[in-house]
Enzyme design. Structure first.
Site, PDB file in Angstrom:
ATOM      1  CB  SER A 253      -0.970  -0.057   1.189  1.00 17.32           C
ATOM      2  OG  SER A 253      -1.971   0.917   1.067  1.00 17.32           O
TER       3      SER A 253
ATOM      4  CG  ASP B  93      -7.288  -2.679  -2.869  1.00 20.09           C
ATOM      5  OD1 ASP B  93      -7.948  -1.952  -2.109  1.00 20.09           O
ATOM      6  OD2 ASP B  93      -6.043  -2.742  -2.829  1.00 20.09           O
TER       7      ASP B  93
ATOM      8  CG  HIS C 203      -5.943  -2.225   0.768  1.00 14.65           C
ATOM      9  ND1 HIS C 203      -5.269  -1.927  -0.405  1.00 14.65           N
ATOM     10  CD2 HIS C 203      -5.305  -1.540   1.752  1.00 14.65           C
ATOM     11  CE1 HIS C 203      -4.273  -1.098  -0.135  1.00 14.65           C
ATOM     12  NE2 HIS C 203      -4.273  -0.856   1.168  1.00 14.65           N
TER      13      HIS C 203
END
Length: 232
Positions: free
Chosen positions: A122, A177, A211
């Site tokens: 991320s 995601d 995610h």
């Protein structure tokens, strides 16, 4: 012990998974927003190679605009998660310098840059991409999970004299995601192909994954590290 960790702020309290034998390579891995180095140190321990050192620093705690200025671990400020959101250019560049200081420290301790992989998840993956592509040393590769390329409009010009023009990049993204849509990952992969040799960019997506990471992704990361950092 050679080298002094205190001269590199992020190394002083970084989580380090030491090799079981002589360390001839290093993986520096950066966590995502609000996390710490511990979770990725655990994840990497499950796929570790005995001659590789894994370094998982903690991001400093700063107010994050995206989260109503709440103070949390963050490599730089985030204003938004869309390709055209404003970006914390000064913060991104400062964070990249702090990661480059870790690379320099490992080099001083005898690990050459071409035996160092930079990676992250991320926001950490975003910083790993930016740092590696602007680094003056030729690195082994980049692991970019569920992320994007910060300051993408600055590339390919921002790439440091094309030192890492042939760097191998493993980019992975969950297809479900909700935070950083897989479309954003695909756009990032296309952009990366204009910065480095296109055949060096692998973009893998994982159906049903949000995610987060998944076992198949971790196996891909393990294979990538083994291929780029063979035993010597």
């Amino acid at each position: 012990m050679c080298g002094n960790n205190m001269s590199v702020p992020l190394l002083a309290d970084a989580v380090t998974v030491s090799g079981a034998e002589r360390e001839t390579a290093a993986v520096i891995f950066l966590h995502g927003l609000g996390d710490t180095g511990h979770s990725w140190a655990d994840a990497l321990s499950s796929i570790r190679l005995p001659y590789v050192k894994y370094i998982c620093p903690h991001a400093p705690r700063i107010p994050v605009t995206l989260n109503m200025k709440m103070v949390m671990p963050s490599w730089f400020d985030l204003m938004g998660l869309t390709p055209d959101a404003p970006e914390d250019e000064a913060g991104i560049k400062k964070a990249a310098e702090n990661i480059k200081a870790i690379i320099e420290h490992e080099m001083k301790n005898g690990i050459p840059p071409n035996r160092i992989i930079l990676g992250g998840f991320s926001q950490g993956g975003a910083l790993s991409l930016y740092t590696a592509l602007t680094c003056q040393h030729q690195l082994a590769g980049i692991v970019a999970l569920s992320c994007w390329l910060p300051l993408h409009k600055a590339f390919p010009q921002a790439a440091h004299n094309g030192v890492n023009k042939d760097i191998a990049i493993l980019q992975c993204h969950g297809e479900m995601d909700p935070m950083i849509p897989v479309r954003f990952g695909a756009l990032t992969a296309e952009k990366l192909k204009s910065v480095v040799t296109p055949t060096k960019v692998q973009f893998k997506t994982y159906p049903g994954v949000m995610h987060s990471s998944c076992p198949q992704e971790m196996m891909a990361v393990k294979e990538f590290i083994e291929k780029l950092l063979p035993r010597i």
